[in-house]
Every structure is written in C-alpha cells, then in structure tokens.
Design a protein around this motif. Structure first.
Motif, PDB file in Angstrom:
ATOM      1  N   ALA A   5       0.820  -1.214   0.000  1.00  0.00           N
ATOM      2  CA  ALA A   5       0.000   0.000   0.000  1.00  0.00           C
ATOM      3  C   ALA A   5       0.852   1.262   0.000  1.00  0.00           C
ATOM      4  N   ALA A   6       1.898   1.294   0.819  1.00  0.00           N
ATOM      5  CA  ALA A   6       2.724   2.499   0.904  1.00  0.00           C
ATOM      6  C   ALA A   6       3.394   2.801  -0.433  1.00  0.00           C
ATOM      7  N   LYS A   7       3.921   1.763  -1.067  1.00  0.00           N
ATOM      8  CA  LYS A   7       4.590   1.956  -2.359  1.00  0.00           C
ATOM      9  C   LYS A   7       3.597   2.409  -3.426  1.00  0.00           C
ATOM     10  N   ALA A   8       2.408   1.796  -3.424  1.00  0.00           N
ATOM     11  CA  ALA A   8       1.405   2.136  -4.428  1.00  0.00           C
ATOM     12  C   ALA A   8       0.923   3.573  -4.270  1.00  0.00           C
ATOM     13  N   LEU A   9       0.707   4.002  -3.022  1.00  0.00           N
ATOM     14  CA  LEU A   9       0.211   5.361  -2.782  1.00  0.00           C
ATOM     15  C   LEU A   9       1.282   6.410  -3.057  1.00  0.00           C
ATOM     16  N   ALA A  10       2.546   6.029  -2.924  1.00  0.00           N
ATOM     17  CA  ALA A  10       3.644   6.986  -3.149  1.00  0.00           C
ATOM     18  C   ALA A  10       4.015   7.123  -4.621  1.00  0.00           C
ATOM     19  N   ALA A  11       3.475   6.265  -5.465  1.00  0.00           N
ATOM     20  CA  ALA A  11       3.826   6.299  -6.887  1.00  0.00           C
ATOM     21  C   ALA A  11       3.405   7.612  -7.528  1.00  0.00           C
ATOM     22  N   GLU A  12       4.213   8.081  -8.453  1.00  0.00           N
ATOM     23  CA  GLU A  12       3.894   9.318  -9.167  1.00  0.00           C
ATOM     24  C   GLU A  12       2.648   9.137 -10.031  1.00  0.00           C
ATOM     25  N   PRO A  13       1.788  10.150 -10.098  1.00  0.00           N
ATOM     26  CA  PRO A  13       0.633  10.058 -10.995  1.00  0.00           C
ATOM     27  C   PRO A  13       1.077   9.837 -12.432  1.00  0.00           C
ATOM     28  N   ARG A  14       0.269   9.135 -13.179  1.00  0.00           N
ATOM     29  CA  ARG A  14       0.553   8.899 -14.594  1.00  0.00           C
ATOM     30  C   ARG A  14      -0.317   9.821 -15.431  1.00  0.00           C
ATOM     31  N   THR A  15       0.306  10.502 -16.352  1.00  0.00           N
ATOM     32  CA  THR A  15      -0.457  11.372 -17.242  1.00  0.00           C
ATOM     33  C   THR A  15      -0.360  10.848 -18.665  1.00  0.00           C
ATOM     34  N   THR A 107      -4.970  12.262 -15.865  1.00  0.00           N
ATOM     35  CA  THR A 107      -4.049  11.998 -14.759  1.00  0.00           C
ATOM     36  C   THR A 107      -4.617  10.863 -13.931  1.00  0.00           C
ATOM     37  N   ASN A 108      -3.835   9.804 -13.787  1.00  0.00           N
ATOM     38  CA  ASN A 108      -4.277   8.618 -13.045  1.00  0.00           C
ATOM     39  C   ASN A 108      -3.393   8.418 -11.825  1.00  0.00           C
ATOM     40  N   ARG A 109      -4.037   8.173 -10.697  1.00  0.00           N
ATOM     41  CA  ARG A 109      -3.271   7.881  -9.482  1.00  0.00           C
ATOM     42  C   ARG A 109      -4.104   7.017  -8.546  1.00  0.00           C
ATOM     43  N   LEU A 110      -3.424   6.363  -7.647  1.00  0.00           N
ATOM     44  CA  LEU A 110      -4.114   5.604  -6.615  1.00  0.00           C
ATOM     45  C   LEU A 110      -4.461   6.568  -5.494  1.00  0.00           C
ATOM     46  N   ALA A 111      -5.751   6.763  -5.251  1.00  0.00           N
ATOM     47  CA  ALA A 111      -6.194   7.725  -4.250  1.00  0.00           C
ATOM     48  C   ALA A 111      -6.253   7.129  -2.852  1.00  0.00           C
ATOM     49  N   ALA A 112      -6.466   5.804  -2.752  1.00  0.00           N
ATOM     50  CA  ALA A 112      -6.571   5.166  -1.439  1.00  0.00           C
ATOM     51  C   ALA A 112      -6.434   3.659  -1.580  1.00  0.00           C
ATOM     52  N   VAL A 113      -6.015   3.012  -0.494  1.00  0.00           N
ATOM     53  CA  VAL A 113      -6.011   1.557  -0.375  1.00  0.00           C
ATOM     54  C   VAL A 113      -6.638   1.229   0.970  1.00  0.00           C
ATOM     55  N   TYR A 114      -7.686   0.412   0.956  1.00  0.00           N
ATOM     56  CA  TYR A 114      -8.392   0.077   2.188  1.00  0.00           C
ATOM     57  C   TYR A 114      -8.320  -1.419   2.463  1.00  0.00           C
ATOM     58  N   VAL A 123      -8.699   2.420  -4.715  1.00  0.00           N
ATOM     59  CA  VAL A 123      -9.475   3.520  -5.293  1.00  0.00           C
ATOM     60  C   VAL A 123      -8.583   4.229  -6.297  1.00  0.00           C
ATOM     61  N   LEU A 124      -8.884   4.030  -7.572  1.00  0.00           N
ATOM     62  CA  LEU A 124      -8.097   4.646  -8.636  1.00  0.00           C
ATOM     63  C   LEU A 124      -8.825   5.873  -9.148  1.00  0.00           C
ATOM     64  N   ARG A 125      -8.145   7.004  -9.105  1.00  0.00           N
ATOM     65  CA  ARG A 125      -8.747   8.271  -9.541  1.00  0.00           C
ATOM     66  C   ARG A 125      -8.195   8.666 -10.912  1.00  0.00           C
ATOM     67  N   THR A 126      -9.109   8.988 -11.801  1.00  0.00           N
ATOM     68  CA  THR A 126      -8.760   9.478 -13.130  1.00  0.00           C
ATOM     69  C   THR A 126      -9.394  10.847 -13.324  1.00  0.00           C
ATOM     70  N   THR A 137     -14.035  13.692 -13.346  1.00  0.00           N
ATOM     71  CA  THR A 137     -13.232  12.978 -12.359  1.00  0.00           C
ATOM     72  C   THR A 137     -13.912  11.648 -12.095  1.00  0.00           C
ATOM     73  N   ASN A 138     -13.163  10.559 -12.233  1.00  0.00           N
ATOM     74  CA  ASN A 138     -13.670   9.196 -12.044  1.00  0.00           C
ATOM     75  C   ASN A 138     -12.937   8.546 -10.883  1.00  0.00           C
ATOM     76  N   ASP A 139     -13.662   7.999  -9.932  1.00  0.00           N
ATOM     77  CA  ASP A 139     -13.070   7.140  -8.911  1.00  0.00           C
ATOM     78  C   ASP A 139     -13.619   5.740  -9.099  1.00  0.00           C
ATOM     79  N   ALA A 140     -12.745   4.786  -9.346  1.00  0.00           N
ATOM     80  CA  ALA A 140     -13.149   3.379  -9.464  1.00  0.00           C
ATOM     81  C   ALA A 140     -12.667   2.625  -8.236  1.00  0.00           C
ATOM     82  N   GLN A 141     -13.598   1.923  -7.583  1.00  0.00           N
ATOM     83  CA  GLN A 141     -13.239   1.102  -6.420  1.00  0.00           C
ATOM     84  C   GLN A 141     -13.058  -0.341  -6.890  1.00  0.00           C
ATOM     85  N   ILE A 142     -11.859  -0.881  -6.676  1.00  0.00           N
ATOM     86  CA  ILE A 142     -11.526  -2.216  -7.133  1.00  0.00           C
ATOM     87  C   ILE A 142     -11.350  -3.131  -5.917  1.00  0.00           C
TER      88      ILE A 142
END
Length: 286
Positions: A5-15, A107-114, A123-126, A137-142
């Motif tokens: 989770a920490a690594k995924a949340l720290a990743a740079e957003p992808r554009t 811009t895509n990034r991981l907004a949260a991990v629960y 929670v992936l935010r686009t 703005t799209n939030d997809a919960q996976i």
C-alpha cells in the motif's frame, strides 16, 4: 503481501493523452442498449451523429476503456491475479458536458487503499481535462479478494439508508445475450466477461456483464425518464456494484426523486427474484 500500500500510494501520478471520435460514443451507446426502437427520436440522440448527445458515463471508457480495473493492476506495489479482481463501485463527477469528439489529458493515481479484512480495496482516480478546463473525475473502487487483513484503514462506508416509500418510476431493461461481447469493444477486455473457462476459474457459472455496462444502462434510464432526456443535466453519479448480471437477464430499475436535485436508484435482476445488482446509487443533477 502482493499489495504494498505504501509503495502504491507513493507512486507518481501517470499522465497521458486520450482522444475519442463520434464513432466511439456511438459504439458505447449501442453497448449499453441504446437504439431500441431504432427510429425512436429519443434513441436517435444516442445513435445518430447529427443529433448526438453524450451520456456522461461514457467518461468511464473514453480513450482507453475501464480505467479503474485493468490499468490499476499495473501500478507499482500492486501484483494481483486478475481472477481475484471485482469492480466494487464507481463515482463520477462531470464538470461540464462531454463533447462528442475531442482530446484530453488524463491523470491517473491511486487515491486510497483500504483493508476490508477479506479483501483489499483500491481507489483509482482518473481526472480528465481539455484546453477549456476540467471535464470529469472518475473514482473506481476495485475489490481484490483475499488480499485484505494486514491491519490497514478500513475506509469509509459506502452504505446509504435505503430510499423510503414506493419508487416514482420502475422500468425493466432487457440485457441482450451478446451485450457483454458488444460492450467490451469500448475497451474493457477482461476475459471474465467473454471467456467461459476464465469465468469458471473466477467462481462464476458463466461470463458476467461488465458492472460499468449496467452502470451505463441505469444512467440512460434515469436521464430518459426523469431528466427529460437531457444528459447535460447530470452532475455526478455514484453506485456500489452489489451483485452480478448475466447476459440475457432483465434489469429492474427503481427510481426515487430526492429534493429536486437527486435521484436515488436501485437495480435488481428480475430472473433471480430481484437479486440486488446496483445499490447505494445516486444521480445528482441540475
């Protein structure tokens, strides 16, 4: 643990840059059942380029298709089996009407991990914008089954109090046997929706319909019936995917108006004794 989770949340957003044409919008609308009856003026606004209006849920497939499910699994710190993945929910905010053709920067990034105990939720935010500013703005919960239990934040509850009283409108929408095969041409190639052997491995008796296809079918019903057929009135659209739909079934869509600015919706499968399909569903509108 396959999810860091920490690594995924720290990743740079992808554009990136995406583009879509009228053909993409038309294909999406056909994929969610538009065009029946084919000559109905209300349907032609979804199927004829000279009258084309864009249903806001097109944002979930514009340019790349299903941004929350497949691309979310390629983020740093996330290594999971596709067969364990389910789309748990979707939150869409429309900042202004989507043009029938255009380009945008996403811009895509991981907004949260629960940590939900038996599953992890990503929670992936686009976010998409063009030269004139933000579009959506799209939030997809996976949900990733079997990957919870590490003691992380459980996250907020998405459950709402059920609507009270009889619905203002109830409609039924048949799902074609080939609906998933048509819808996947808009970009979601997950074999769960087409390959019987893969579906069996994932625990289903046969391929299931894309949750986002049901999402689009439902929004179209709300727009057509309670919003005067005007997709530009939609401001946001939230749902929780509460159960599966098998192609060939019939959706029962119940609608309640709330406060003049929202519609609560519940969707179930007619053939399976009203088994819930979409829950906690709200369309906010002007």
């Amino acid at each position: 643990m396959p999810i860091d989770a920490a690594k995924a949340l720290a990743a740079e957003p992808r554009t990136g840059e995406i583009g879509w044409a009228q053909k993409d919008v038309l294909l999406y609308h056909l994929g969610i059942g538009a065009g029946v009856p084919a000559t109905d003026p209300g349907e032609l606004r979804y199927t004829l380029e000279s009258r084309l209006h864009v249903l806001p849920s097109f944002a979930t497939v514009a340019g790349s298709g299903a941004p929350g499910v497949i691309s979310g699994l390629s983020l740093p710190g996330i290594e999971v089996e596709l067969a364990k993945v389910l789309h748990g929910g979707q939150h869409l905010v429309v900042h202004r009407p989507i043009p029938a053709e255009g380009t945008a920067t996403t811009t895509n990034r991981l907004a949260a991990v629960y940590d939900k105990g038996k599953a992890a939720v990503l929670v992936l935010r686009t976010e998409a914008a063009d030269a004139d500013g933000p579009l959506w703005t799209n939030d997809a919960q996976i949900f990733v089954r079997g990957e919870g239990g590490w003691g992380g934040d459980r996250g907020p509850s998405a459950r709402l109090e059920p609507p009270t009283g009889e619905p203002e409108r109830t409609v039924e929408r048949p799902v074609r046997e080939d609906q998933a095969l048509l819808y996947r041409l808009s970009g979601d190639w997950n074999p769960l929706h087409a390959d019987p052997e893969f579906a069996e491995v994932a625990g289903f008796e046969r391929p299931i319909l894309h949750g986002l296809c049901t999402y689009g079918i439902t929004l179209k019903a709300v727009v057509d019936i309670l919003l005067d057929g005007d997709p530009t009135r939609v401001r946001s659209y939230d749902t929780r995917f509460a159960g599966v739909v098998y192609p060939g079934e019939t959706l029962r869509i119940r609608m309640w108006r709330q406060d003049g600015t929202a519609v609560r919706v519940a969707v179930s499968s007619v053939e399976r004794d009203d088994a819930p399909v979409l829950a906690d569903t709200v369309v906010h509108h002007s």
